[in-house]
Design a protein around this motif. Structure first.
Motif, short mmCIF file in Angstrom:
data_model
loop_
_atom_site.label_atom_id
_atom_site.label_comp_id
_atom_site.label_asym_id
_atom_site.label_seq_id
_atom_site.Cartn_x
_atom_site.Cartn_y
_atom_site.Cartn_z
N THR A 190 0.78 -1.18 0.07
CA THR A 190 0.24 -0.02 -0.01
C THR A 190 0.99 1.17 0.09
OG1 THR A 190 -1.75 -0.98 1.10
CG2 THR A 190 -1.61 1.25 1.23
N VAL A 191 1.84 1.24 1.01
CA VAL A 191 2.93 2.39 0.95
C VAL A 191 3.83 2.64 -0.32
CG1 VAL A 191 4.80 3.34 2.15
CG2 VAL A 191 2.96 2.30 3.32
N TRP A 192 3.99 1.36 -0.84
CA TRP A 192 4.59 1.38 -2.14
C TRP A 192 4.05 2.18 -3.29
CZ3 TRP A 192 9.34 0.51 -3.76
CH2 TRP A 192 9.72 0.37 -5.11
N HIS A 193 2.53 1.51 -3.33
CA HIS A 193 1.82 2.22 -4.43
C HIS A 193 1.57 3.52 -4.37
CE1 HIS A 193 1.13 -1.52 -6.52
NE2 HIS A 193 0.92 -2.24 -5.61
N ILE A 194 1.34 3.83 -3.01
CA ILE A 194 1.01 5.68 -2.67
C ILE A 194 2.50 6.53 -3.21
CG2 ILE A 194 1.01 7.21 -0.87
CD1 ILE A 194 -0.78 5.05 0.39
N SER A 195 3.59 5.84 -2.88
CA SER A 195 4.68 6.54 -3.00
C SER A 195 5.19 6.63 -4.77
CB SER A 195 6.02 5.81 -2.39
OG SER A 195 5.67 6.05 -0.71
N PHE A 196 5.02 5.39 -5.20
CA PHE A 196 5.37 5.43 -6.63
C PHE A 196 3.98 5.74 -7.65
CE2 PHE A 196 8.79 3.78 -4.52
CZ PHE A 196 10.00 4.04 -5.44
N GLY A 197 3.12 5.66 -7.17
CA GLY A 197 1.69 5.91 -8.08
C GLY A 197 1.65 5.21 -9.36
N ASP A 198 1.82 5.98 -10.44
CA ASP A 198 1.24 5.50 -11.72
C ASP A 198 2.25 4.63 -12.32
OD1 ASP A 198 2.93 7.81 -11.94
OD2 ASP A 198 2.47 8.15 -13.97
N ILE A 199 3.65 4.53 -11.52
CA ILE A 199 4.68 3.66 -12.25
C ILE A 199 4.90 2.60 -11.22
CG2 ILE A 199 5.67 5.53 -13.37
CD1 ILE A 199 7.92 5.40 -11.13
N SER A 200 3.98 2.37 -10.29
CA SER A 200 4.40 1.36 -9.15
C SER A 200 4.50 0.02 -9.38
CB SER A 200 3.34 1.52 -8.03
OG SER A 200 2.30 1.22 -8.46
#
Length: 117
Positions: free
Chosen positions: A80-90
């Motif tokens: 979840t934290v990963w997807h928030i931090s990396f957004g559209d390129i996660s």
């Protein structure tokens, strides 16, 4: 938690290093003709090109590192934290972003170099 700047910097460096390793593995082991053309265009070997692309993710890694070192419960929700931090390129999971989207296209070896001074 209240991490020090050194702790956040270390976590940022770990993130960039992890991205570099995974980008080299995926990008070079499975390198296609387009990747080989990019190697030729940039004058870099595949591992060096992937490392340069991963380094462009430093700002996103810094956001991820800040979030994961400040939050107590992140161990339960790393993706979840990963997807928030990396957004559209996660990408699908942690350490699998599309590093080629972290920054501008790498310079060509044929690009004019700026005059010295």
């Amino acid at each position: 938690m209240n991490p020090t700047k050194a702790q956040v910097d270390e976590a940022t460096n770990q993130c960039v290093n992890a991205l570099t390793g995974s980008a080299r593995l995926r990008g070079c082991f499975f390198e296609d003709d387009a990747g080989k053309a990019e190697d030729k265009r940039t004058g870099l070997s595949c591992p060096d090109r992937q490392a340069a692309l991963a380094k462009q993710c430093r700002k996103r890694c810094a956001n991820y590192a800040s979030d994961t070192t400040h939050l107590v419960c992140t161990g339960s929700y790393p993706n979840t934290v990963w997807h928030i931090s990396f957004g559209d390129i996660s990408g699908d999971t942690g350490e699998s972003p599309r590093v080629e989207r972290c920054g501008p296209r790498l310079r060509s070896i044929f690009a004019k170099k700026p005059p010295p001074g």
